[in-house]
Design an enzyme around this catalytic site. Structure first.
Site, PDB file in Angstrom:
ATOM      1  N   GLN A  90       3.379   2.248 -13.248  1.00 19.13           N
ATOM      2  CA  GLN A  90       3.847   2.704 -11.944  1.00 19.13           C
ATOM      3  C   GLN A  90       2.745   3.522 -11.274  1.00 19.13           C
ATOM      4  O   GLN A  90       2.501   4.664 -11.631  1.00 19.13           O
ATOM      5  CB  GLN A  90       5.113   3.543 -12.142  1.00 19.13           C
ATOM      6  CG  GLN A  90       5.932   3.756 -10.939  1.00 19.13           C
ATOM      7  CD  GLN A  90       7.234   4.493 -11.270  1.00 19.13           C
ATOM      8  OE1 GLN A  90       7.559   4.734 -12.425  1.00 19.13           O
ATOM      9  NE2 GLN A  90       7.949   4.852 -10.234  1.00 19.13           N
ATOM     10  N   HIS A  96      10.261   2.141  -6.613  1.00 21.24           N
ATOM     11  CA  HIS A  96      10.211   1.147  -5.541  1.00 21.24           C
ATOM     12  C   HIS A  96      10.244  -0.250  -6.156  1.00 21.24           C
ATOM     13  O   HIS A  96       9.817  -0.457  -7.270  1.00 21.24           O
ATOM     14  CB  HIS A  96       8.985   1.321  -4.649  1.00 21.24           C
ATOM     15  CG  HIS A  96       7.680   1.272  -5.379  1.00 21.24           C
ATOM     16  ND1 HIS A  96       7.233   2.295  -6.189  1.00 21.24           N
ATOM     17  CD2 HIS A  96       6.721   0.324  -5.415  1.00 21.24           C
ATOM     18  CE1 HIS A  96       6.046   1.981  -6.683  1.00 21.24           C
ATOM     19  NE2 HIS A  96       5.718   0.784  -6.240  1.00 21.24           N
TER      20      HIS A  96
END
Length: 122
Positions: A90, A96
């Site tokens: 990430q 997201h």
């Protein structure tokens, strides 16, 4: 404050596709494929484990809605990768979801991210 919190606060410009009280969807500023977009919760959550069912369900509903629009508006589309990175993968530590279009071989549309956003807003 991470880059997505700054986008949500209006401190950094973005190409917005969809927004409601819980989520925003924007075109990726550095797309891996033409038409690559992101779905981001407006409240900061680092990972999927931090989110409650309401926000998780809203992200899934938004993904379904946008995928349906992508299927009918993106030329040469053959599929869509739905990607959520976790942990060291990430890059931005704000949950997201990526919707990453896949196109027919050697037939990627020559549209800008802003052009794709307009297709999705119709």
């Amino acid at each position: 404050m991470d880059v997505f919190c700054k986008i949500i606060a209006g401190e950094i410009p973005s190409i917005e596709v969809y927004s409601d009280e819980l989520v925003v969807s924007i075109m990726d500023a550095n797309p891996s494929s033409p038409g690559h977009l992101l779905i981001i919760p407006k409240k900061h959550y680092t990972t999927i484990l931090d989110m409650d069912d309401e926000i998780n369900n809203k992200i899934q509903e938004t993904a379904r809605m946008l995928i349906k629009k992508m299927e009918t508006t993106y030329p040469y589309l053959t599929g869509i990768k739905v990607i959520v990175n976790y942990g060291d993968e990430q890059q931005v530590k704000h949950y997201h979801m990526h919707l990453l279009p896949v196109y027919e071989k050697e037939k990627k549309p020559e549209l800008s991210q802003a052009d794709f956003a307009e297709l999705l807003k119709k």
